[in-house]
Scaffold this active site. Structure first.
Site, PDB file in Angstrom:
ATOM      1  N   LYS A   1      17.310   3.260   0.331  1.00 50.86           N
ATOM      2  CA  LYS A   1      18.255   3.409   1.064  1.00 50.86           C
ATOM      3  C   LYS A   1      19.693   2.826   0.781  1.00 50.86           C
ATOM      4  CE  LYS A   1      15.135   2.645   5.496  1.00 50.86           C
ATOM      5  NZ  LYS A   1      14.770   2.410   6.151  1.00 50.86           N
TER       6      LYS A   1
ATOM      7  N   ASP B   1       4.603   3.619   6.578  1.00 48.07           N
ATOM      8  CA  ASP B   1       3.708   3.156   7.945  1.00 48.07           C
ATOM      9  C   ASP B   1       4.586   2.386   8.939  1.00 48.07           C
ATOM     10  OD1 ASP B   1       4.223   0.057   6.324  1.00 48.07           O
ATOM     11  OD2 ASP B   1       2.691  -0.561   7.718  1.00 48.07           O
TER      12      ASP B   1
ATOM     13  N   LYS C   1       1.258  -1.522   0.171  1.00 44.09           N
ATOM     14  CA  LYS C   1      -0.344   0.257   0.313  1.00 44.09           C
ATOM     15  C   LYS C   1       1.032   1.187   0.005  1.00 44.09           C
ATOM     16  CE  LYS C   1      -2.809  -1.869   3.112  1.00 44.09           C
ATOM     17  NZ  LYS C   1      -2.488  -3.519   3.824  1.00 44.09           N
ATOM     18  N   GLY C   2       1.915   0.750   0.158  1.00 45.57           N
ATOM     19  CA  GLY C   2       2.989   2.101   0.821  1.00 45.57           C
ATOM     20  C   GLY C   2       3.233   3.253  -0.293  1.00 45.57           C
TER      21      GLY C   2
ATOM     22  N   ARG D   1       1.010   6.472   7.067  1.00 47.06           N
ATOM     23  CA  ARG D   1       0.786   6.528   6.212  1.00 47.06           C
ATOM     24  C   ARG D   1      -0.065   8.446   5.906  1.00 47.06           C
ATOM     25  NH1 ARG D   1       1.986   1.315   3.985  1.00 47.06           N
ATOM     26  NH2 ARG D   1       0.772  -0.338   4.877  1.00 47.06           N
TER      27      ARG D   1
ATOM     28  N   PHE E   1      14.548   5.066  10.267  1.00 52.00           N
ATOM     29  CA  PHE E   1      13.245   4.120   9.974  1.00 52.00           C
ATOM     30  C   PHE E   1      12.526   5.127   9.640  1.00 52.00           C
ATOM     31  CE2 PHE E   1       9.220   2.226  10.348  1.00 52.00           C
ATOM     32  CZ  PHE E   1       9.425   0.969  10.334  1.00 52.00           C
TER      33      PHE E   1
ATOM     34  N   GLU F   1       7.195   2.761  -7.000  1.00 53.06           N
ATOM     35  CA  GLU F   1       7.611   1.763  -5.037  1.00 53.06           C
ATOM     36  C   GLU F   1       7.427   2.922  -3.644  1.00 53.06           C
ATOM     37  OE1 GLU F   1       7.286   0.416  -2.409  1.00 53.06           O
ATOM     38  OE2 GLU F   1       8.151  -2.051  -3.239  1.00 53.06           O
ATOM     39  N   ASP F   2       7.558   2.847  -2.707  1.00 53.50           N
ATOM     40  CA  ASP F   2       7.408   4.600  -1.596  1.00 53.50           C
ATOM     41  C   ASP F   2       8.899   3.670  -1.169  1.00 53.50           C
ATOM     42  OD1 ASP F   2       7.887   1.713  -0.489  1.00 53.50           O
ATOM     43  OD2 ASP F   2       6.066   1.742   1.340  1.00 53.50           O
TER      44      ASP F   2
ATOM     45  N   ASP G   1      15.000  -0.996   0.239  1.00 49.94           N
ATOM     46  CA  ASP G   1      15.626  -0.799   1.537  1.00 49.94           C
ATOM     47  C   ASP G   1      16.641  -1.909   1.242  1.00 49.94           C
ATOM     48  OD1 ASP G   1      15.911  -0.300   3.728  1.00 49.94           O
ATOM     49  OD2 ASP G   1      15.162  -2.517   4.325  1.00 49.94           O
TER      50      ASP G   1
HETATM   51  P1  IMP Z   1      13.117  -4.374   1.131  1.00 50.74           P
HETATM   52  O1  IMP Z   1      12.478  -6.071   0.053  1.00 50.74           O
HETATM   53  O2  IMP Z   1      13.778  -4.625   2.081  1.00 50.74           O
HETATM   54  O3  IMP Z   1      13.538  -3.503  -0.796  1.00 50.74           O
HETATM   55  O4  IMP Z   1      12.019  -4.158   1.314  1.00 50.74           O
HETATM   56  C1  IMP Z   1      11.317  -2.881   1.148  1.00 50.74           C
HETATM   57  C2  IMP Z   1       9.674  -2.658   1.671  1.00 50.74           C
HETATM   58  O5  IMP Z   1      10.139  -2.861   3.092  1.00 50.74           O
HETATM   59  C3  IMP Z   1       9.042  -1.270   1.527  1.00 50.74           C
HETATM   60  O6  IMP Z   1       8.680  -1.206   0.022  1.00 50.74           O
HETATM   61  C4  IMP Z   1       8.467  -1.118   2.673  1.00 50.74           C
HETATM   62  O7  IMP Z   1       7.005  -1.564   2.632  1.00 50.74           O
HETATM   63  C5  IMP Z   1       9.487  -1.962   3.307  1.00 50.74           C
HETATM   64  N1  IMP Z   1      10.321  -1.240   4.222  1.00 50.74           N
HETATM   65  C6  IMP Z   1      11.675  -0.621   4.140  1.00 50.74           C
HETATM   66  N2  IMP Z   1      12.237   0.226   5.074  1.00 50.74           N
HETATM   67  C7  IMP Z   1      11.431   1.000   5.550  1.00 50.74           C
HETATM   68  C8  IMP Z   1      10.977   2.166   6.115  1.00 50.74           C
HETATM   69  O8  IMP Z   1      12.238   2.754   7.010  1.00 50.74           O
HETATM   70  N3  IMP Z   1       9.526   2.716   6.771  1.00 50.74           N
HETATM   71  C9  IMP Z   1       8.444   1.644   6.181  1.00 50.74           C
HETATM   72  N4  IMP Z   1       8.628   0.629   5.738  1.00 50.74           N
HETATM   73  C10 IMP Z   1       9.799   0.187   5.231  1.00 50.74           C
HETATM   74 MG    MG Z   2       6.636  -1.224   0.278  1.00 51.46          MG
END
Ligand code: IMP
Ligand code: MG
Length: 178
Positions: A129, A157, A41-42, A163, A150, A97-98, A101
């Site tokens: 990040k 969220d 939903k991000g 959000r 974070f 995407e939001d 990470d």
């Molecule tokens: P990844 O697979 O580690 O890149 O995770 C990505 C997902 O983790 C994002 O789409 C977010 O939903 C969640 N996420 C990663 N970092 C944060 C953060 O700092 N705040 C909130 N959600 C996060």
């Molecule tokens: Mg996400």
């Protein structure tokens, strides 16, 4: 635990950056249409704001995935909760995407979407990040590179909350005084 949020990027700055991204993307896609694929939903608030600044024809679709893993780290094994409504064949797809990470979720997702015959697939993320990356995912368009904190707000969220904040905030967890 008390949840304290401090402003990292204020709403005017976020909105201005998204307007600039919209201009850049509109120029890059001149003469084409953009099929925006939002990851629920991000991405919702970012996608809506970005779409308002696109001057080429746009269509929307959404996908919802859940990443197996613990609370703070995704595993890269992704379960599709809601798939796209429409095929991608022949379309210029912009995945929205939001935040990227570790990149595990997107790496998996982009592989799946890459097998559906799109003319092109690009990735646009509000936040990145880079310090946290464990895959080779890179965004074609990125709003802001941020440190390893974070983040909540502008679609992101903590336990489904915050959000709707119109800015990008950093969440601090503090011990409650007794
Ligand atoms: P990844 O697979 O580690 O890149 O995770 C990505 C997902 O983790 C994002 O789409 C977010 O939903 C969640 N996420 C990663 N970092 C944060 C953060 O700092 N705040 C909130 N959600 C996060
Ligand atoms: Mg996400």
């Amino acid at each position: 635990m008390k949840e304290e949020i401090s402003v990292l990027i204020d709403s005017a700055k976020v909105d201005n950056r998204i307007a600039d991204l919209g201009d850049e993307i509109s120029r890059d896609y001149a003469g084409k249409s953009i099929h925006m694929v939002g990851i629920l939903k991000g991405s919702v608030i970012f996608m809506a704001e970005l779409a308002k600044h696109l001057t080429v024809p746009v269509t929307f679709d959404f996908m919802s995935v859940s990443s197996y893993g613990n609370e703070t780290e995704s595993s890269g094994v992704v379960k599709i909760i809601k798939d796209l409504d429409e095929p991608l064949a022949g379309r210029d797809v912009l995945v929205v995407e939001d935040i990227v990470d570790t990149g595990r979720t997107l790496s998996y997702l982009l592989n799946i979407l890459g097998e559906r015959g799109a003319s092109s697939i690009k990735l646009c993320t509000l936040l990145d990040k880079p310090e946290r990356r464990v895959t080779d995912v890179t965004a074609d368009y990125c709003g802001f590179e941020i440190p390893d904190e974070f983040i909540v707000g502008y679609g992101l969220d903590y336990a489904q909350k915050y959000r709707n904040l119109p800015y990008i905030g950093v969440m601090k967890f503090e011990e409650e005084d007794s």
